[in-house]
Design a protein around this motif. Structure first.
Motif, PDB file in Angstrom:
ATOM      1  N   GLY A   1     -10.676   5.918  -6.312  1.00 37.31           N
ATOM      2  CA  GLY A   1      -9.994   4.729  -5.830  1.00 37.31           C
ATOM      3  C   GLY A   1     -10.404   3.467  -6.566  1.00 37.31           C
ATOM      4  O   GLY A   1      -9.606   2.544  -6.716  1.00 37.31           O
ATOM      5  N   SER A   2     -11.664   3.415  -7.049  1.00 42.26           N
ATOM      6  CA  SER A   2     -12.071   2.207  -7.771  1.00 42.26           C
ATOM      7  C   SER A   2     -11.373   2.119  -9.113  1.00 42.26           C
ATOM      8  O   SER A   2     -11.133   1.036  -9.624  1.00 42.26           O
ATOM      9  CB  SER A   2     -13.585   2.127  -7.995  1.00 42.26           C
ATOM     10  OG  SER A   2     -14.238   3.235  -7.544  1.00 42.26           O
ATOM     11  N   GLY A   3     -11.050   3.265  -9.700  1.00 48.61           N
ATOM     12  CA  GLY A   3     -10.405   3.243 -11.007  1.00 48.61           C
ATOM     13  C   GLY A   3      -8.952   2.839 -10.923  1.00 48.61           C
ATOM     14  O   GLY A   3      -8.428   2.208 -11.830  1.00 48.61           O
ATOM     15  N   TYR A   4      -8.284   3.208  -9.831  1.00 47.64           N
ATOM     16  CA  TYR A   4      -6.842   2.974  -9.766  1.00 47.64           C
ATOM     17  C   TYR A   4      -6.447   1.986  -8.679  1.00 47.64           C
ATOM     18  O   TYR A   4      -5.277   1.881  -8.333  1.00 47.64           O
ATOM     19  CB  TYR A   4      -6.110   4.292  -9.525  1.00 47.64           C
ATOM     20  CG  TYR A   4      -6.252   5.261 -10.664  1.00 47.64           C
ATOM     21  CD1 TYR A   4      -5.447   5.142 -11.794  1.00 47.64           C
ATOM     22  CD2 TYR A   4      -7.194   6.275 -10.637  1.00 47.64           C
ATOM     23  CE1 TYR A   4      -5.580   6.010 -12.853  1.00 47.64           C
ATOM     24  CE2 TYR A   4      -7.329   7.151 -11.692  1.00 47.64           C
ATOM     25  CZ  TYR A   4      -6.522   7.017 -12.798  1.00 47.64           C
ATOM     26  OH  TYR A   4      -6.663   7.877 -13.839  1.00 47.64           O
ATOM     27  N   SER A   5      -7.424   1.277  -8.118  1.00 47.12           N
ATOM     28  CA  SER A   5      -7.134   0.328  -7.041  1.00 47.12           C
ATOM     29  C   SER A   5      -6.328   0.966  -5.928  1.00 47.12           C
ATOM     30  O   SER A   5      -5.401   0.351  -5.404  1.00 47.12           O
ATOM     31  CB  SER A   5      -6.360  -0.879  -7.565  1.00 47.12           C
ATOM     32  OG  SER A   5      -7.086  -1.502  -8.547  1.00 47.12           O
TER      33      SER A   5
ATOM     34  N   ILE B   1      -7.989   2.805  -3.283  1.00 50.40           N
ATOM     35  CA  ILE B   1      -9.070   3.392  -2.506  1.00 50.40           C
ATOM     36  C   ILE B   1      -8.611   3.788  -1.100  1.00 50.40           C
ATOM     37  O   ILE B   1      -9.051   4.796  -0.554  1.00 50.40           O
ATOM     38  CB  ILE B   1     -10.260   2.404  -2.465  1.00 50.40           C
ATOM     39  CG1 ILE B   1     -11.531   3.120  -2.070  1.00 50.40           C
ATOM     40  CG2 ILE B   1      -9.991   1.225  -1.582  1.00 50.40           C
ATOM     41  CD1 ILE B   1     -12.754   2.388  -2.516  1.00 50.40           C
ATOM     42  N   LEU B   2      -7.691   3.024  -0.536  1.00 51.07           N
ATOM     43  CA  LEU B   2      -7.166   3.372   0.792  1.00 51.07           C
ATOM     44  C   LEU B   2      -6.491   4.736   0.744  1.00 51.07           C
ATOM     45  O   LEU B   2      -6.744   5.608   1.582  1.00 51.07           O
ATOM     46  CB  LEU B   2      -6.175   2.281   1.229  1.00 51.07           C
ATOM     47  CG  LEU B   2      -5.376   2.570   2.481  1.00 51.07           C
ATOM     48  CD1 LEU B   2      -6.300   2.690   3.672  1.00 51.07           C
ATOM     49  CD2 LEU B   2      -4.372   1.472   2.723  1.00 51.07           C
TER      50      LEU B   2
ATOM     51  N   VAL C   1      -7.673   8.353   2.512  1.00 50.38           N
ATOM     52  CA  VAL C   1      -6.811   9.067   3.458  1.00 50.38           C
ATOM     53  C   VAL C   1      -6.712  10.536   3.046  1.00 50.38           C
ATOM     54  O   VAL C   1      -6.819  11.440   3.881  1.00 50.38           O
ATOM     55  CB  VAL C   1      -5.405   8.421   3.503  1.00 50.38           C
ATOM     56  CG1 VAL C   1      -4.423   9.320   4.222  1.00 50.38           C
ATOM     57  CG2 VAL C   1      -5.474   7.073   4.194  1.00 50.38           C
TER      58      VAL C   1
ATOM     59  N   GLN D   1       0.819  -1.217   0.000  1.00 52.65           N
ATOM     60  CA  GLN D   1       0.000   0.000   0.000  1.00 52.65           C
ATOM     61  C   GLN D   1       0.850   1.262   0.000  1.00 52.65           C
ATOM     62  O   GLN D   1       0.329   2.362  -0.061  1.00 52.65           O
ATOM     63  CB  GLN D   1      -0.933   0.027   1.212  1.00 52.65           C
ATOM     64  CG  GLN D   1      -2.012  -1.031   1.168  1.00 52.65           C
ATOM     65  CD  GLN D   1      -2.952  -0.841  -0.001  1.00 52.65           C
ATOM     66  OE1 GLN D   1      -3.153   0.258  -0.486  1.00 52.65           O
ATOM     67  NE2 GLN D   1      -3.531  -1.929  -0.484  1.00 52.65           N
TER      68      GLN D   1
ATOM     69  N   ASN E   1      -1.139   8.381  -7.961  1.00 54.48           N
ATOM     70  CA  ASN E   1      -2.460   8.447  -8.583  1.00 54.48           C
ATOM     71  C   ASN E   1      -3.502   9.079  -7.663  1.00 54.48           C
ATOM     72  O   ASN E   1      -4.537   9.530  -8.115  1.00 54.48           O
ATOM     73  CB  ASN E   1      -2.936   7.047  -8.981  1.00 54.48           C
ATOM     74  CG  ASN E   1      -2.260   6.568 -10.242  1.00 54.48           C
ATOM     75  OD1 ASN E   1      -1.825   7.385 -11.046  1.00 54.48           O
ATOM     76  ND2 ASN E   1      -2.148   5.263 -10.394  1.00 54.48           N
TER      77      ASN E   1
ATOM     78  N   LYS F   1       0.575   4.199  -6.316  1.00 58.20           N
ATOM     79  CA  LYS F   1      -0.744   4.297  -5.674  1.00 58.20           C
ATOM     80  C   LYS F   1      -0.932   5.682  -5.082  1.00 58.20           C
ATOM     81  O   LYS F   1      -2.015   6.262  -5.152  1.00 58.20           O
ATOM     82  CB  LYS F   1      -0.875   3.240  -4.574  1.00 58.20           C
ATOM     83  CG  LYS F   1      -0.956   1.850  -5.161  1.00 58.20           C
ATOM     84  CD  LYS F   1      -1.683   0.892  -4.254  1.00 58.20           C
ATOM     85  CE  LYS F   1      -1.905  -0.411  -4.992  1.00 58.20           C
ATOM     86  NZ  LYS F   1      -2.749  -1.346  -4.343  1.00 58.20           N
TER      87      LYS F   1
END
Lengths: 292, 295, 224
Positions: B237-241, B243-244, B248, B47, B55, B52
Motif C-alpha cells: 500500500g505504501s508503494g501504490y498509495s 493502503i486502505l 481490506v 478510494q 493494484n 487503486k
C-alpha cells in the motif's frame, strides 16, 4: 497407542524444525541476511548491502524486482568503485531498528538506509560519508500556501511515525499548539495528508520528496523547503572496517562526475524539491575522517 | 438456531409472519442505506478508483506481497501451534503432578503467561532477541521479530493448552480413573495411558480453534516489525498509495482462512465425540483467552 | 536499581495503566451493549436479523483485532473523515474504544447465546404452561437463568478485553504496552525489570478478575 503418540510427537517436532529452518532472513524478501556466509567484504564475490525496502525514492523494492531509489543508486556506484559488478550486490532489508545489529552481527557489509551519523550510533558501528545531508522538513498539499515552516503549525494537524523524535521536536521547539498523530509508517501519513485529515507530514526532506515523487502521488504534494535540522546520511560499515576511505573516495568521485546530482534529480522529480545547497556543500557535507 | 429460537418464541402465526416479513424488509433497507452511504463517502475520497483496487489485486500484489506475507503468517503460526502444544503438554502434566511444589511452580508459570498480554510479551521478546540473543550470533538480527512472534505465541497459547489438558483430564468421567486403578495401574500410568490420551482427543477441536487464535494474534507481529501478511500489505500500500485497499484484502484473507478452520473444528468435534469420554465441543475464546480455569 | 527507580519518575507508568483501565471500562460497556443487541438478533424469530447477527459474529470473530484497529483509524478516520474530537488524543481514544467494542461484541454475543443455550427447553414450556406470554416468560424465567449461565464466558471476555486494550497502541493511544516499548528502547539495560513491572501490573489487574468470575459463577450457578 503409545507408539502412535510418540510418532505423532516426532513428526510434529521434525515439522517444526524443518519450518524454523526457513526463517525470514534465509529466504528472499522478508528482509535480513544469511548469517555466517563465506564471503567477506573486499575479496569475496558478492557484497551484501543493507537498504530500506519501503521508502519510495530512497530504497524501495517493488515486488521481487531490483530495488530503486537514491540510496540504491549511491550504493551501486560505491559498490562499483569497490570492484563489484551490479549483479554481485545482494540487497538486504535493514529497517531502522535493525541497522546496528545487522552490522554488528556481520549480516551486511554496508548500509545505505537514510542512516544519520550520530555519536550514539558511532559507538557501535563505523560510518563513511556522508553522501547526503538532509534536514527535517514538512510535506504539505500542493495548494497549501499557509504552512511555510514549523512555526506555522500551531492549531494544525501533523503526522509522523511512531518512535520518531521529529514530531515531538516540532511540538517542543516550534509550535506548541500542534496536534500530533503517530502512525506505523509514512505511507499512512501521506494518505491522511491527501484526504485532508492532517495538514503536514514531517521527517527528513529527501524522504518526503521521495514519497511525493511516486507516480500515484505526483503533483499532489510539495516539500516546504525550509529544513530546520541537519541529518548527515552516512554509509554504515562494521566498526574498524578498512573500507571507509575507499567509500569516501567513491562518494567524492560520484559527486565530481555529476552522477550524484543525476541520481538525486531522477529520484525526486516533480516535487519542487532541491537539496539544500548550503548544507550539501557546507561543513556538514565534509566527509568523516577515516582514522579509526 | 431453530431450537433456541423456540425457547423464547412460539411458532409464528399469520400475523406474526407478516410482521416478520416487514421487519426483514426494514432490516434490509437499513443495511443497504449504510452500505450506500459508506460507498458514497469512499467514492468522494477517490478510494473506489479502479486503479487503486487493481493494484491491490493484480498478479504483482499476490505473487510478491500477499502470498509471501501469508506464508510467513502461516509459518510462524504453524510452528507456534506445535511448540505451544509441546509446552502445553509438559506444563499440563506438571500441573497434575502428585508432588505439590512442582504443581505450584507449573501453576505460577501458566497463570503468569496467561495474564500477560501477548503484545507485551512480544515487545519484550523482540528486544530480548534483537539486543541480547542476536549479538551472540545465534540468530540473525533481522529474525528477531520472527522469533519474538513465535515464542510470544508459544508461551501464551502453551499456557492456555496446559489448562485445556488439565481441565480435560479433570472433566473425564471418574470411572475412567477408577477403571485404570482397578486393573492395577499406578497413578502415573493411569494419567499417561488412559486419561491424557482421552483428554487429548477431546481437546483436538479446541486445538484447532486455538490455531485460529494464534493466526489472529500473529498479526500483532506487525507492531514489532515482523514481515507477515499485514506488514506486507502495508508495504504494498505504501508503494501504490492504496493502503486502505490492500488492508481490506489482507483482512479478507484472514477471515476466509479462519472461517475454514473454525468450521473444521466444529466438524471434527462431531466426529471425535464417540472416541472419548471427554467433551469435544471446541472452546471458542477471544484472541486472548481466560486467565483462570473455566468450568 | 537506582536507574530502575528513576524510571518511575521519568515515565508515567501508573497513568499508562490508567489508560488501559479506562479503555477496558468504556469498551466493556460498549461491547456489552452491542453484544446484547446482537445476541437478541441471533435468537429472534426474524430471519434477516438472525442473518445480520450471525454474519457479524463470523466476520468479526475471524478478523485480527490489530486489523480492526489499524483499519478503523486508516479507513474510518483517514478516509471517511469521521472525527470525534479536534483533539487527536481524545479522538484516537474514542476510536480505540469503538474498535475494542466492535471486536469484543462478537464474543459477548456468543457468551450470552451460550447462556441461553444452558436453559432447558422445559423451563420455557413450563412458563408458557402457567400462562406467561413471551415477554414475561423471557424476563422472569429464561433470561435470569441465561445470564447466570453466561457469567463464565462473559468474565473471560472481559479478561481478554483488558489484555487486548494493549492493541490500542496501534491506534496511537499512549497505554502501558506502548510505554513499555518506549522505556526499553531508551533503557535497554533495564529490559527485564521494565518488562516484569508491566507484566506484573497486568497480573494484578487480570488475575483478580479471573478469581471473581470463578467465584461469581459458582455462587450464582443454577442447580440442575
Amino acid at each position: 497407542m503409545r507408539k502412535k503418540y510418540i510418532s505423532v510427537a516426532a513428526l510434529a517436532a521434525s515439522a517444526a524444525l524443518a519450518l524454523s529452518a526457513c526463517s525470514p532472513s534465509s529466504t528472499d524478501g522478508g528482509g535480513g541476511g544469511e548469517t555466517g556466509g563465506g564471503e567477506t567484504q573486499g575479496g569475496g564475490e558478492t557484497v551484501r548491502i543493507g537498504i530500506k525496502f519501503d521508502q519510495p525514492g530512497l530504497g524501495f523494492r517493488e515486488g521481487s524486482g531490483d530495488p530503486t531509489g537514491f540510496d540504491v543508486d549511491v550504493a551501486k556506484y560505491v559498490a562499483g568503485e569497490l570492484g563489484y559488478a551490479e549483479g554481485d550486490i545482494e540487497w538486504i532489508q535493514t529497517p531502522s531498528a535493525n541497522r546496528e545489529n545487522a552490522l554488528e552481527g556481520g549480516e551486511v557489509d554496508m548500509i545505505f538506509a537514510t542512516y544519520s551519523i550520530t555519536d550514539e550510533r558511532a559507538e557501535r558501528v563505523g560510518f563513511a560519508g556522508p553522501y547526503f545531508v538532509a534536514g527535517q522538513d514538512l510535506l504539505v498539499r500542493q495548494d497549501d500556501t499557509e504552512i511555510t515552516g514549523p512555526e506555522a503549525l500551531n492549531g494544525k494537524n501533523l503526522c509522523s511515525v511512531t518512535g520518531s523524535t521529529s514530531a515531538q521536536r516540532i511540538k517542543d521547539e516550534y509550535a506548541e499548539g500542534v496536534n500530533l498523530v503517530e502512525q506505523g509508517g509514512y505511507a499512512e501519513c501521506v494518505t491522511y495528508l491527501e484526504s485532508g485529515q492532517v495538514d503536514a507530514v514531517t521527517t527528513d526532506d529527501i524522504i518526503l520528496a521521495g514519497l511525493a515523487a511516486t507516480p500515484e502521488n505526483a503533483g499532489k504534494f510539495k516539500v516546504v523547503g525550509n529544513a530546520f535540522t541537519t541529518e548527515r546520511y552516512g554509509v554504515g560499515i562494521p566498526k574498524g572496517s578498512d573500507q571507509c576511505q575507499a567509500i569516501n573516495d567513491a562518494i567524492t568521485k560520484m559527486k565530481d562526475e555529476g552522477a550524484w546530482e543525476e541520481a538525486l534529480t531522477a529520484n525526486t522529480e516533480g516535487t519542487g524539491y532541491t537539496p539544500d545547497e548550503t548544507l550539501n556543500n557546507g561543513p556538514d557535507a565534509e566527509l568523516v575522517s577515516c582514522e579509526a | 438456531m431453530r431450537t433456541q429460537a423456540t425457547v423464547l418464541f412460539d411458532a409464528p402465526g399469520p400475523k406474526a409472519r407478516r410482521n416478520i416479513l416487514l421487519s426483514n424488509a426494514a432490516a434490509l433497507v437499513v443495511v443497504l442505506v449504510i452500505v450506500v452511504l459508506v460507498l458514497i463517502q469512499l467514492n468522494e475520497q477517490d478510494q473506489l478508483a479502479p486503479e487503486k483496487w487493481a493494484n491491490a489485486l493484480n498478479a504483482n500484489a499476490w505473487a510478491n506481497y500477499y502470498l509471501p506475507g501469508l506464508k510467513f503468517t502461516l509459518q510462524a503460526s504453524g510452528i507456534a501451534v506445535v511448540t505451544a502444544m509441546v509446552f502445553g503438554l509438559i506444563f499440563g502434566f506438571l500441573r497434575l503432578a502428585p508432588f505439590g511444589p512442582i504443581r505450584w511452580f507449573a501453576g505460577v508459570v501458566v497463570e503468569f503467561f496467561r495474564a500477560v498480554p501477548v503484545l507485551v510479551m512480544m515487545f519484550f521478546l523482540y528486544f530480548f532477541f534483537s539486543r541480547i540473543v542476536a549479538p551472540t550470533g545465534l540468530i540473525a538480527s533481522a529474525d528477531a521479530a520472527y522469533y519474538g512472534v513465535i515464542v510470544g505465541l508459544t508461551v501464551y497459547n502453551g499456557a492456555v493448552i496446559a489448562e485445556l489438558v488439565r481441565s480435560g483430564v479433570k472433566s473425564l468421567p471418574k470411572g475412567q480413573r477408577e477403571a485404570a486403578a482397578a486393573v492395577g495401574m499406578t497413578n502415573n500410568q493411569s494419567l499417561r495411558l488412559v486419561e491424557v490420551p482421552q483428554a487429548l482427543t477431546a481437546m483436538l477441536p479446541s486445538l484447532l480453534s486455538q490455531f485460529v487464535v494464534i493466526i489472529k494474534d500473529s498479526a500483532l507481529g506487525y507492531l514489532i516489525g515482523f514481515y507477515e501478511l499485514l506488514q506486507y500489505s502495508r508495504q504494498l500500500g505504501s508503494g501504490y498509495s492504496n493502503i486502505l485497499q490492500t488492508l481490506v484484502v489482507a483482512a479478507l484473507i484472514f477471515i476466509v482462512i479462519n472461517f475454514i478452520l473454525t468450521w473444521l473444528a466444529s466438524k471434527l468435534a462431531g466426529r471425535l465425540s464417540s472416541r472419548t469420554g471427554g467433551d469435544t465441543a471446541p472452546v471458542t475464546s477471544t484472541t486472548m483467552g481466560p486467565a483462570l480455569p473455566v468450568r | 536499581m537506582n536507574g530502575f527507580l528513576e524510571l518511575f519518575a521519568e515515565y508515567d507508568i501508573i497513568g499508562a495503566f490508567w489508560m488501559n483501565i479506562r479503555l477496558t471500562i468504556l469498551a466493556a460497556i460498549g461491547s456489552f451493549a452491542l453484544g446484547t443487541v446482537l445476541a437478541v438478533f441471533r435468537i429472534s424469530p426474524v430471519g434477516s436479523l438472525r442473518a445480520i447477527g450471525t454474519s457479524y459474529v463470523n466476520v468479526v470473530r475471524n478478523t485480527p483485532l490489530t486489523i480492526i484497529m489499524v483499519l478503523g483509524v486508516l479507513a474510518v478516520w483517514g478516509q471517511l473523515k469521521i472525527t470525534f474530537s479536534s483533539d487527536f488524543e481524545l479522538n484516537f481514544f474514542v476510536y480505540a474504544v469503538i474498535a475494542l467494542s466492535i471486536y469484543h461484541a462478537a464474543f459477548v454475543c456468543e457468551a450470552i447465546r451460550s447462556g441461553v443455550n444452558t436453559v432447558p427447553q422445559g423451563q420455557a414450556e413450563a412458563a408458557r404452561a402457567i400462562g406467561l406470554s413471551f415477554l414475561p416468560a423471557a424476563r422472569v424465567v429464561v433470561l435470569p437463568q441465561a445470564l447466570r449461565g453466561a457469567i463464565t464466558p462473559l468474565g473471560n471476555t472481559l479478561i481478554a478485553l483488558t489484555k487486548n486494550t494493549t492493541v490500542a497502541a496501534a491506534a496511537s493511544v499512549a497505554e502501558a504496552s506502548g510505554l513499555m516499548k518506549t522505556m526499553i528502547e531508551f533503557n535497554p539495560n533495564l529490559m527485564v525489570s521494565i518488562f516484569l513491572t508491566i507484566a506484573i501490573g497486568f497480573c494484578i489487574i487480570v488475575i483478580p478478575m479471573g478469581l471473581l468470575t470463578t467465584w461469581l459463577s459458582d455462587k450464582l450457578a443454577v442447580a440442575r
